[in-house]
Design a protein around this motif. Sequence first.
Motif, mmCIF file in Angstrom:
data_model
loop_
_atom_site.group_PDB
_atom_site.id
_atom_site.type_symbol
_atom_site.label_atom_id
_atom_site.label_comp_id
_atom_site.label_asym_id
_atom_site.label_seq_id
_atom_site.Cartn_x
_atom_site.Cartn_y
_atom_site.Cartn_z
ATOM 1 N N GLN A 24 52.711 33.524 43.826
ATOM 2 C CA GLN A 24 51.926 33.188 45.005
ATOM 3 C C GLN A 24 51.293 34.485 45.489
ATOM 4 N N LEU A 25 50.095 34.400 46.036
ATOM 5 C CA LEU A 25 49.371 35.619 46.411
ATOM 6 C C LEU A 25 50.170 36.504 47.367
ATOM 7 N N GLY A 26 50.948 35.898 48.234
ATOM 8 C CA GLY A 26 51.764 36.675 49.165
ATOM 9 C C GLY A 26 52.933 37.388 48.509
ATOM 10 N N PHE A 27 53.227 37.049 47.249
ATOM 11 C CA PHE A 27 54.342 37.662 46.534
ATOM 12 C C PHE A 27 53.881 38.591 45.409
ATOM 13 N N VAL A 28 52.592 38.900 45.351
ATOM 14 C CA VAL A 28 52.097 39.844 44.340
ATOM 15 C C VAL A 28 52.703 41.210 44.625
ATOM 16 N N ASP A 29 53.135 41.876 43.565
ATOM 17 C CA ASP A 29 53.722 43.213 43.684
ATOM 18 C C ASP A 29 52.798 44.117 44.514
ATOM 19 N N LYS A 61 52.237 47.222 44.484
ATOM 20 C CA LYS A 61 51.495 48.212 43.686
ATOM 21 C C LYS A 61 50.247 47.581 43.086
ATOM 22 N N ILE A 62 50.374 46.345 42.643
ATOM 23 C CA ILE A 62 49.215 45.641 42.086
ATOM 24 C C ILE A 62 48.203 45.354 43.190
ATOM 25 N N ALA A 63 48.683 44.870 44.323
ATOM 26 C CA ALA A 63 47.783 44.575 45.450
ATOM 27 C C ALA A 63 47.025 45.835 45.877
ATOM 28 N N ARG A 64 47.737 46.975 45.937
ATOM 29 C CA ARG A 64 47.081 48.238 46.307
ATOM 30 C C ARG A 64 46.054 48.656 45.266
ATOM 31 N N ALA A 65 46.390 48.514 43.998
ATOM 32 C CA ALA A 65 45.453 48.889 42.931
ATOM 33 C C ALA A 65 44.181 48.051 43.016
ATOM 34 N N VAL A 66 44.332 46.752 43.261
ATOM 35 C CA VAL A 66 43.169 45.871 43.381
ATOM 36 C C VAL A 66 42.372 46.222 44.640
ATOM 37 N N ASP A 67 43.064 46.483 45.747
ATOM 38 C CA ASP A 67 42.379 46.889 46.981
ATOM 39 C C ASP A 67 41.633 48.211 46.783
ATOM 40 N N ASP A 68 42.263 49.160 46.095
ATOM 41 C CA ASP A 68 41.609 50.455 45.832
ATOM 42 C C ASP A 68 40.357 50.264 44.985
ATOM 43 N N TRP A 69 40.464 49.403 43.947
ATOM 44 C CA TRP A 69 39.295 49.127 43.106
ATOM 45 C C TRP A 69 38.185 48.496 43.943
ATOM 46 N N GLN A 70 38.554 47.531 44.793
ATOM 47 C CA GLN A 70 37.553 46.848 45.615
ATOM 48 C C GLN A 70 36.862 47.830 46.555
ATOM 49 N N THR A 71 37.625 48.687 47.195
ATOM 50 C CA THR A 71 37.053 49.671 48.120
ATOM 51 C C THR A 71 36.100 50.609 47.389
ATOM 52 N N ALA A 72 36.539 51.106 46.234
ATOM 53 C CA ALA A 72 35.693 52.018 45.455
ATOM 54 C C ALA A 72 34.409 51.314 45.013
ATOM 55 N N ARG A 73 34.538 50.071 44.600
ATOM 56 C CA ARG A 73 33.365 49.314 44.143
ATOM 57 C C ARG A 73 32.387 49.059 45.287
ATOM 58 N N GLU A 96 44.339 41.167 35.327
ATOM 59 C CA GLU A 96 44.482 42.282 34.381
ATOM 60 C C GLU A 96 45.831 42.975 34.561
ATOM 61 N N HIS A 97 46.282 43.065 35.797
ATOM 62 C CA HIS A 97 47.577 43.699 36.091
ATOM 63 C C HIS A 97 48.752 42.762 35.817
ATOM 64 N N LEU A 98 48.563 41.480 36.084
ATOM 65 C CA LEU A 98 49.658 40.520 35.962
ATOM 66 C C LEU A 98 49.890 40.055 34.524
ATOM 67 N N ASP A 99 48.805 39.803 33.801
ATOM 68 C CA ASP A 99 48.911 39.288 32.436
ATOM 69 C C ASP A 99 47.610 39.616 31.710
ATOM 70 N N ALA A 100 47.590 40.758 31.042
ATOM 71 C CA ALA A 100 46.362 41.255 30.413
ATOM 72 C C ALA A 100 45.801 40.277 29.384
ATOM 73 N N ASP A 101 46.668 39.621 28.615
ATOM 74 C CA ASP A 101 46.187 38.672 27.602
ATOM 75 C C ASP A 101 45.513 37.469 28.261
ATOM 76 N N ALA A 102 46.128 36.950 29.300
ATOM 77 C CA ALA A 102 45.544 35.812 30.016
ATOM 78 C C ALA A 102 44.238 36.225 30.702
ATOM 79 N N ALA A 103 44.174 37.464 31.181
ATOM 80 C CA ALA A 103 42.962 37.947 31.847
ATOM 81 C C ALA A 103 41.768 37.898 30.902
ATOM 82 N N VAL A 104 42.002 38.217 29.636
ATOM 83 C CA VAL A 104 40.926 38.168 28.641
ATOM 84 C C VAL A 104 40.431 36.732 28.473
#
Length: 137
Positions: free
Chosen positions: A32-37, A39-51, A90-98
Amino acid sequence: MAFRITPAFEADTIDIEIPLPGGKSITLELPQLGFVDPKIARAVDDWQTARFQEVQKTRDDLNKKRQPIIESDPAVTYPSPLDLMDRMLEHLDADAAVVVAGLSFREREQIWKHWNDESKVDAAKSSASSDSSTDEE
């Protein structure tokens, strides 16, 4: 009795089946989105901010030069919710992300909507769950 939180490792997952050509399928087991690790949430937030900063700088440069901003140009397109989903996958399941990245817009949109809908906290459902679990004890 003390209130017991639901730890992320015990939280229900959101399972999404993706049919593939040839009769096969894959199943995403997403937190569930509220239970995402965090570190992953921060990495995605950092990517979004940079983008966002990258896109804004490009747009500002074009504006200064009085050049048109063509919305279909990826260099001036802000990240969408589906872009964030792709990054998170990409962080949760790289194969599924593809696999998900190769799906149509509508298919990806269905995944994101279901993931969001199933991640919502439903107070009635939550209290009913806790009531039923105390009845079983």
